[in-house]
Design an enzyme around this catalytic site. Sequence first.
Site, PDB file in Angstrom:
ATOM      1  N   GLY A   7      -6.977  -6.423   6.111  1.00 43.19           N
ATOM      2  CA  GLY A   7      -6.368  -6.177   4.802  1.00 43.19           C
ATOM      3  C   GLY A   7      -7.295  -6.632   3.688  1.00 43.19           C
ATOM      4  O   GLY A   7      -8.342  -7.251   3.954  1.00 43.19           O
ATOM      5  N   ASP A   8      -6.938  -6.283   2.460  1.00 40.65           N
ATOM      6  CA  ASP A   8      -7.699  -6.699   1.271  1.00 40.65           C
ATOM      7  C   ASP A   8      -9.144  -6.199   1.288  1.00 40.65           C
ATOM      8  O   ASP A   8     -10.035  -6.852   0.752  1.00 40.65           O
ATOM      9  CB  ASP A   8      -7.716  -8.234   1.117  1.00 40.65           C
ATOM     10  CG  ASP A   8      -6.343  -8.833   1.212  1.00 40.65           C
ATOM     11  OD1 ASP A   8      -5.442  -8.284   0.559  1.00 40.65           O
ATOM     12  OD2 ASP A   8      -6.156  -9.814   1.940  1.00 40.65           O
ATOM     13  N   LYS A  53      -8.863  -1.386  -0.690  1.00 42.05           N
ATOM     14  CA  LYS A  53      -8.206  -0.071  -0.594  1.00 42.05           C
ATOM     15  C   LYS A  53      -7.685   0.393  -1.936  1.00 42.05           C
ATOM     16  O   LYS A  53      -7.658   1.578  -2.214  1.00 42.05           O
ATOM     17  CB  LYS A  53      -7.021  -0.121   0.385  1.00 42.05           C
ATOM     18  CG  LYS A  53      -7.405  -0.199   1.817  1.00 42.05           C
ATOM     19  CD  LYS A  53      -6.185  -0.194   2.696  1.00 42.05           C
ATOM     20  CE  LYS A  53      -5.208  -1.303   2.404  1.00 42.05           C
ATOM     21  NZ  LYS A  53      -5.718  -2.652   2.642  1.00 42.05           N
ATOM     22  N   LYS A  83      -8.965   0.168  -4.918  1.00 40.59           N
ATOM     23  CA  LYS A  83      -9.982   0.913  -5.667  1.00 40.59           C
ATOM     24  C   LYS A  83     -10.191   2.309  -5.059  1.00 40.59           C
ATOM     25  O   LYS A  83     -10.267   3.304  -5.777  1.00 40.59           O
ATOM     26  CB  LYS A  83     -11.308   0.134  -5.679  1.00 40.59           C
ATOM     27  CG  LYS A  83     -12.412   0.974  -6.270  1.00 40.59           C
ATOM     28  CD  LYS A  83     -13.732   0.297  -6.390  1.00 40.59           C
ATOM     29  CE  LYS A  83     -14.791   1.384  -6.612  1.00 40.59           C
ATOM     30  NZ  LYS A  83     -16.092   0.875  -6.938  1.00 40.59           N
ATOM     31  N   GLY A  99      -0.710  -5.782  -1.733  1.00 41.12           N
ATOM     32  CA  GLY A  99      -1.027  -6.003  -3.142  1.00 41.12           C
ATOM     33  C   GLY A  99      -2.243  -5.181  -3.472  1.00 41.12           C
ATOM     34  O   GLY A  99      -3.352  -5.521  -3.084  1.00 41.12           O
ATOM     35  N   HIS A 100      -2.036  -4.046  -4.116  1.00 37.26           N
ATOM     36  CA  HIS A 100      -3.154  -3.182  -4.464  1.00 37.26           C
ATOM     37  C   HIS A 100      -3.495  -3.348  -5.937  1.00 37.26           C
ATOM     38  O   HIS A 100      -2.642  -3.171  -6.786  1.00 37.26           O
ATOM     39  CB  HIS A 100      -2.798  -1.709  -4.191  1.00 37.26           C
ATOM     40  CG  HIS A 100      -2.755  -1.392  -2.728  1.00 37.26           C
ATOM     41  ND1 HIS A 100      -2.457  -0.147  -2.241  1.00 37.26           N
ATOM     42  CD2 HIS A 100      -3.007  -2.165  -1.654  1.00 37.26           C
ATOM     43  CE1 HIS A 100      -2.517  -0.181  -0.919  1.00 37.26           C
ATOM     44  NE2 HIS A 100      -2.830  -1.393  -0.548  1.00 37.26           N
ATOM     45  N   GLN A 105      -2.290  -3.074   4.189  1.00 39.77           N
ATOM     46  CA  GLN A 105      -2.825  -4.077   5.130  1.00 39.77           C
ATOM     47  C   GLN A 105      -4.059  -3.508   5.847  1.00 39.77           C
ATOM     48  O   GLN A 105      -4.723  -2.645   5.315  1.00 39.77           O
ATOM     49  CB  GLN A 105      -1.750  -4.518   6.147  1.00 39.77           C
ATOM     50  CG  GLN A 105      -0.649  -5.371   5.568  1.00 39.77           C
ATOM     51  CD  GLN A 105       0.503  -4.562   5.008  1.00 39.77           C
ATOM     52  OE1 GLN A 105       0.933  -3.604   5.612  1.00 39.77           O
ATOM     53  NE2 GLN A 105       1.011  -4.947   3.865  1.00 39.77           N
ATOM     54  N   THR A 128       1.025  -8.125  10.981  1.00 38.22           N
ATOM     55  CA  THR A 128       2.210  -7.725  10.241  1.00 38.22           C
ATOM     56  C   THR A 128       3.090  -6.913  11.196  1.00 38.22           C
ATOM     57  O   THR A 128       2.755  -6.751  12.370  1.00 38.22           O
ATOM     58  CB  THR A 128       1.826  -6.966   8.941  1.00 38.22           C
ATOM     59  OG1 THR A 128       3.004  -6.836   8.139  1.00 38.22           O
ATOM     60  CG2 THR A 128       1.212  -5.600   9.220  1.00 38.22           C
ATOM     61  N   THR A 136      -3.856 -11.202  -3.762  1.00 38.11           N
ATOM     62  CA  THR A 136      -3.192 -10.602  -4.930  1.00 38.11           C
ATOM     63  C   THR A 136      -1.710 -10.933  -4.953  1.00 38.11           C
ATOM     64  O   THR A 136      -1.114 -11.082  -6.016  1.00 38.11           O
ATOM     65  CB  THR A 136      -3.277  -9.039  -4.911  1.00 38.11           C
ATOM     66  OG1 THR A 136      -4.125  -8.623  -3.863  1.00 38.11           O
ATOM     67  CG2 THR A 136      -3.723  -8.483  -6.211  1.00 38.11           C
ATOM     68  N   THR A 149      -0.135 -13.582  -3.017  1.00 37.26           N
ATOM     69  CA  THR A 149       0.180 -15.005  -2.886  1.00 37.26           C
ATOM     70  C   THR A 149      -0.809 -15.932  -3.591  1.00 37.26           C
ATOM     71  O   THR A 149      -0.540 -17.121  -3.743  1.00 37.26           O
ATOM     72  CB  THR A 149       0.204 -15.397  -1.387  1.00 37.26           C
ATOM     73  OG1 THR A 149      -1.078 -15.066  -0.843  1.00 37.26           O
ATOM     74  CG2 THR A 149       1.269 -14.638  -0.620  1.00 37.26           C
ATOM     75  N   ARG A 187      -8.946 -16.606   0.378  1.00 41.80           N
ATOM     76  CA  ARG A 187      -9.149 -15.886   1.633  1.00 41.80           C
ATOM     77  C   ARG A 187     -10.255 -16.553   2.446  1.00 41.80           C
ATOM     78  O   ARG A 187     -11.218 -17.061   1.886  1.00 41.80           O
ATOM     79  CB  ARG A 187      -9.531 -14.439   1.351  1.00 41.80           C
ATOM     80  CG  ARG A 187      -8.420 -13.694   0.654  1.00 41.80           C
ATOM     81  CD  ARG A 187      -8.817 -12.259   0.334  1.00 41.80           C
ATOM     82  NE  ARG A 187      -7.772 -11.619  -0.445  1.00 41.80           N
ATOM     83  CZ  ARG A 187      -7.985 -10.765  -1.433  1.00 41.80           C
ATOM     84  NH1 ARG A 187      -9.199 -10.423  -1.772  1.00 41.80           N
ATOM     85  NH2 ARG A 187      -6.964 -10.241  -2.085  1.00 41.80           N
ATOM     86  N   SER A 234     -19.350   0.913  -2.317  1.00 36.05           N
ATOM     87  CA  SER A 234     -18.827   0.419  -3.588  1.00 36.05           C
ATOM     88  C   SER A 234     -19.678  -0.766  -4.046  1.00 36.05           C
ATOM     89  O   SER A 234     -19.867  -1.722  -3.302  1.00 36.05           O
ATOM     90  CB  SER A 234     -17.368   0.005  -3.412  1.00 36.05           C
ATOM     91  OG  SER A 234     -16.907  -0.591  -4.589  1.00 36.05           O
ATOM     92  N   GLY A 293     -19.229  -2.334  -7.174  1.00 38.50           N
ATOM     93  CA  GLY A 293     -18.584  -3.054  -8.262  1.00 38.50           C
ATOM     94  C   GLY A 293     -17.146  -2.601  -8.368  1.00 38.50           C
ATOM     95  O   GLY A 293     -16.747  -1.609  -7.741  1.00 38.50           O
TER      96      GLY A 293
HETATM   97  P1  IMP Z   1       3.826 -10.239   6.626  1.00 36.03           P
HETATM   98  O1  IMP Z   1       3.294  -8.847   6.533  1.00 36.03           O
HETATM   99  O2  IMP Z   1       4.321 -10.776   5.313  1.00 36.03           O
HETATM  100  O3  IMP Z   1       4.837 -10.396   7.721  1.00 36.03           O
HETATM  101  O4  IMP Z   1       2.606 -11.206   7.032  1.00 36.03           O
HETATM  102  C1  IMP Z   1       1.971 -11.123   8.302  1.00 36.03           C
HETATM  103  C2  IMP Z   1       0.480 -11.325   8.186  1.00 36.03           C
HETATM  104  O5  IMP Z   1      -0.092 -10.199   7.506  1.00 36.03           O
HETATM  105  C3  IMP Z   1       0.057 -12.544   7.371  1.00 36.03           C
HETATM  106  O6  IMP Z   1      -1.129 -13.079   7.913  1.00 36.03           O
HETATM  107  C4  IMP Z   1      -0.212 -11.996   5.986  1.00 36.03           C
HETATM  108  O7  IMP Z   1      -1.111 -12.789   5.251  1.00 36.03           O
HETATM  109  C5  IMP Z   1      -0.831 -10.657   6.371  1.00 36.03           C
HETATM  110  N1  IMP Z   1      -0.681  -9.635   5.332  1.00 36.03           N
HETATM  111  C6  IMP Z   1       0.423  -8.968   4.983  1.00 36.03           C
HETATM  112  N2  IMP Z   1       0.172  -8.102   3.998  1.00 36.03           N
HETATM  113  C7  IMP Z   1      -1.134  -8.198   3.727  1.00 36.03           C
HETATM  114  C8  IMP Z   1      -2.010  -7.529   2.811  1.00 36.03           C
HETATM  115  O8  IMP Z   1      -1.627  -6.614   2.068  1.00 36.03           O
HETATM  116  N3  IMP Z   1      -3.307  -7.941   2.841  1.00 36.03           N
HETATM  117  C9  IMP Z   1      -3.764  -8.892   3.690  1.00 36.03           C
HETATM  118  N4  IMP Z   1      -2.982  -9.528   4.545  1.00 36.03           N
HETATM  119  C10 IMP Z   1      -1.688  -9.192   4.579  1.00 36.03           C
END
Ligand code: IMP
Length: 430
Positions: free
Chosen positions: A13-14, A17, A19, A41-42, A223, A238, A298, A300, A304, A412, A414
């Site tokens: 994740g992160d 995506k 952009k 969180g986009h 994700q 997730t 983004t 929480t 990272r 990418s 920048g």
């Molecule tokens: P949940 O999706 O809230 O149940 O979290 C499960 C795991 O997925 C945790 O490690 C979260 O930090 C991670 N996670 C959930 N959504 C994202 C995301 O959009 N980006 C990165 N990690 C994510």
Amino acid sequence: MSERLVVIGSQWGDEGKGKITDYFACRADMVIRYQGGNNAGHTVAFDGNKYSLQSIPSGVFNPKTVNVMGNGMVVNPESVVAELQKLHDRGINDYQLYISDRAAMVMPWHADLDGAYEAQKGGKLIGTTKKGIGPTYSDKYARTGLRMGDLLEPEYFAERLKAALEVKNMELKMLNLPEYDFDTVYNRYMELAKILGPMITDTSALINEAIKSDKKILFEGAQGMMLCCDHGTYPFVTSSSPSSAGVCVGAGVAPKWVDNVLGVAKAYCTRVGEGPFPTELFDERAHEIRERGHEYGTVTGRPRRVGWFDAVVARYTGMLAGIDNWALMLFDVLSGLDKVMICTGYECDGEILQAPPATINKLARCKPVLIEMEGWKEDITGAKSFDELPEAAKNYVKKIEELTGIPVGIISVGPDRTQTITVSEKLQKF
Ligand code: IMP
């Protein structure tokens, strides 16, 4: 026939995506989210403004784009309304948004249970976003959950809500959490239904109609593949399928329409939350990359974890998701390092593994086999083509292609839309 593109995260994740989806969303007729919920969180940046989206698809900024929240998502009505309000406050009022009548609905107790289940795990936290994602998907598959379409039939909604509350209140009581009162939840969800009701519909019909017509369609993954409940680093994952395969079930389209997959990968790796991360760095270089790449969550705000590019993960996700091209993100963040490393295999119990093992227990024993490459000192944020990159940077890109067998279609350099080198002709034309 329509043109389709699936954009997925290929790491944890992160990957950036936001952009990339935004880059294609402004050219797409339809943008579809098909899994996850407001755990995503986009960040989308354009015209000097930055917007953060959680569950609403990235095409919301273009009035002509149809945005769809598919049946595979878990939709929190309270959070969608808040997100729409935030957009409204910043002058974004002219959009087209539809929500699947089959999407699982996040109820207020799901977030409470998410937190409580985490607390019960003692030291072995998953580090969830506490948005209730896991508990909502659990209820969906236990067939006790509520769905967005239920809001359109108040009597049926009341029936489902009563049945759910009977069980959930018992569970909440056992966990010493406050119970929910039927009238309060019912009345609040009926208020939310007044706002969202007109958007709730059979979205797979809409999508398949767009496929039949000559529409440009973007499936927006959330994700990343290593957080996939089936193929990721279970249980530190997730509860959905962030893969291209998730598109079929989560949007209601046949597999034959999933044929152009762009895997978004950072030029290095990051991960939030817990779980083994073989290429993780713990020294000054991690700090340097974290600060330069603004590597803080983004949703929480958590810092990272940072590591080297992992070609084991890339090969694995490339295979599982049928990735046609990489979008190599945050490439500029690596500028200035003397040496850069890439992980080519895992050394574990005297063997070299070419793919991640099934258990995190074994993954935790894996040591990365790293190759070292020359770094580059030049600022590459203004590079407009592959040829303009320093030789060492070009070699890094070529090495990733060689190790994964997948071409790099986008680089990418920048955060801005203009700082995007699109190498692939097919992607240039989308
Ligand atoms: P949940 O999706 O809230 O149940 O979290 C499960 C795991 O997925 C945790 O490690 C979260 O930090 C991670 N996670 C959930 N959504 C994202 C995301 O959009 N980006 C990165 N990690 C994510």
